[in-house]
Design a protein around this motif. Structure first.
Motif, PDB file in Angstrom:
ATOM      1  N   SER A 171      12.460  -4.516  -4.871  1.00 19.80           N
ATOM      2  CA  SER A 171      12.958  -3.144  -5.040  1.00 19.80           C
ATOM      3  C   SER A 171      14.429  -2.980  -4.653  1.00 19.80           C
ATOM      4  CB  SER A 171      12.089  -2.161  -4.252  1.00 19.80           C
ATOM      5  OG  SER A 171      10.813  -2.055  -4.823  1.00 19.80           O
ATOM      6  N   PHE A 210      12.537   4.339  -4.246  1.00 20.57           N
ATOM      7  CA  PHE A 210      12.764   5.175  -5.419  1.00 20.57           C
ATOM      8  C   PHE A 210      11.920   6.437  -5.293  1.00 20.57           C
ATOM      9  CE2 PHE A 210      13.129   0.724  -6.839  1.00 20.57           C
ATOM     10  CZ  PHE A 210      14.444   0.732  -7.285  1.00 20.57           C
ATOM     11  N   THR A 211      12.290   7.456  -6.040  1.00 15.03           N
ATOM     12  CA  THR A 211      11.519   8.688  -6.061  1.00 15.03           C
ATOM     13  C   THR A 211      10.446   8.577  -7.129  1.00 15.03           C
ATOM     14  OG1 THR A 211      13.474   9.946  -5.388  1.00 15.03           O
ATOM     15  CG2 THR A 211      11.650  11.185  -6.396  1.00 15.03           C
ATOM     16  N   GLN A 212       9.190   8.654  -6.713  1.00 14.38           N
ATOM     17  CA  GLN A 212       8.100   8.585  -7.684  1.00 14.38           C
ATOM     18  C   GLN A 212       8.009   9.915  -8.422  1.00 14.38           C
ATOM     19  OE1 GLN A 212       4.419   7.041  -6.181  1.00 14.38           O
ATOM     20  NE2 GLN A 212       3.411   7.200  -8.162  1.00 14.38           N
ATOM     21  N   TYR A 231       9.154   5.862 -11.571  1.00 10.09           N
ATOM     22  CA  TYR A 231      10.142   6.133 -10.528  1.00 10.09           C
ATOM     23  C   TYR A 231      11.462   6.556 -11.163  1.00 10.09           C
ATOM     24  CZ  TYR A 231       6.911   3.387  -7.653  1.00 10.09           C
ATOM     25  OH  TYR A 231       5.810   2.910  -7.007  1.00 10.09           O
TER      26      TYR A 231
END
Length: 158
Positions: free
Chosen positions: A117, A139-141, A156
């Motif tokens: 990641s 990351f933003t899901q 994401y």
């Protein structure tokens, strides 16, 4: 559910998710990254859905169906961490990344996703999307299409 039914469900989710992602990033500048070529089916679908994007491909070996061989200049062969670092050194930026690496052992797959990641993050443009079967970190899901079980595929935004 049989393994055959599970495979059908996975393929339907993959197609729906990639189609949704391709439409979502239409106005986002950047290339596309396919992490894990395998037989080349997903790569072929990305070529169809995003014909004007450069699609980079990373895999340990090049053994897809003959119709799905990426151009030599877009294929990076080797271990994912080294290939992601090489893309970062080139200054390559992605609007969409598809994470399709996996050993088939959940604990190992989760560990690998967490390890890779931070190497994926610098490649992504702001607002870019990552589609993944494995959980990623940092990351933003976001919610993907309603047709996909949230546990089946993960989405994401960078």
């Amino acid at each position: 559910m049989s393994r055959l039914e599970s495979m059908r469900r996975r393929l339907e989710a993959q197609i729906d998710g990639l189609n949704w992602a391709a439409e979502t990033i239409r106005d986002v500048a950047g290339d596309v990254l396919e992490m894990g070529l395998g037989n080349g089916r997903t790569y072929d679908h990305l070529r169809q859905e995003l014909p004007n994007r450069r699609i980079w491909v990373i895999d340990r070996v090049l053994q897809p169906h003959p119709s799905c061989v990426p151009p030599e200049e877009n294929f990076l062969q080797g271990e994912a961490d080294a290939m992601l670092a090489e893309l970062a050194q080139r200054g390559t930026r992605m609007a969409l990344a598809h994470y399709d690496f996996g050993f088939g052992v959940k604990e190992k797959d989760v560990e690998e996703g967490a390890k890779l990641s931070p190497l994926i993050a610098p490649l992504m443009v702001p607002g870019g999307l990552i589609v993944s079967q494995q959980p990623l970190t940092g990351f933003t899901q976001v919610s993907g299409p309603d047709t996909i079980d949230p546990e089946r595929y993960l989405f994401y935004r960078s």
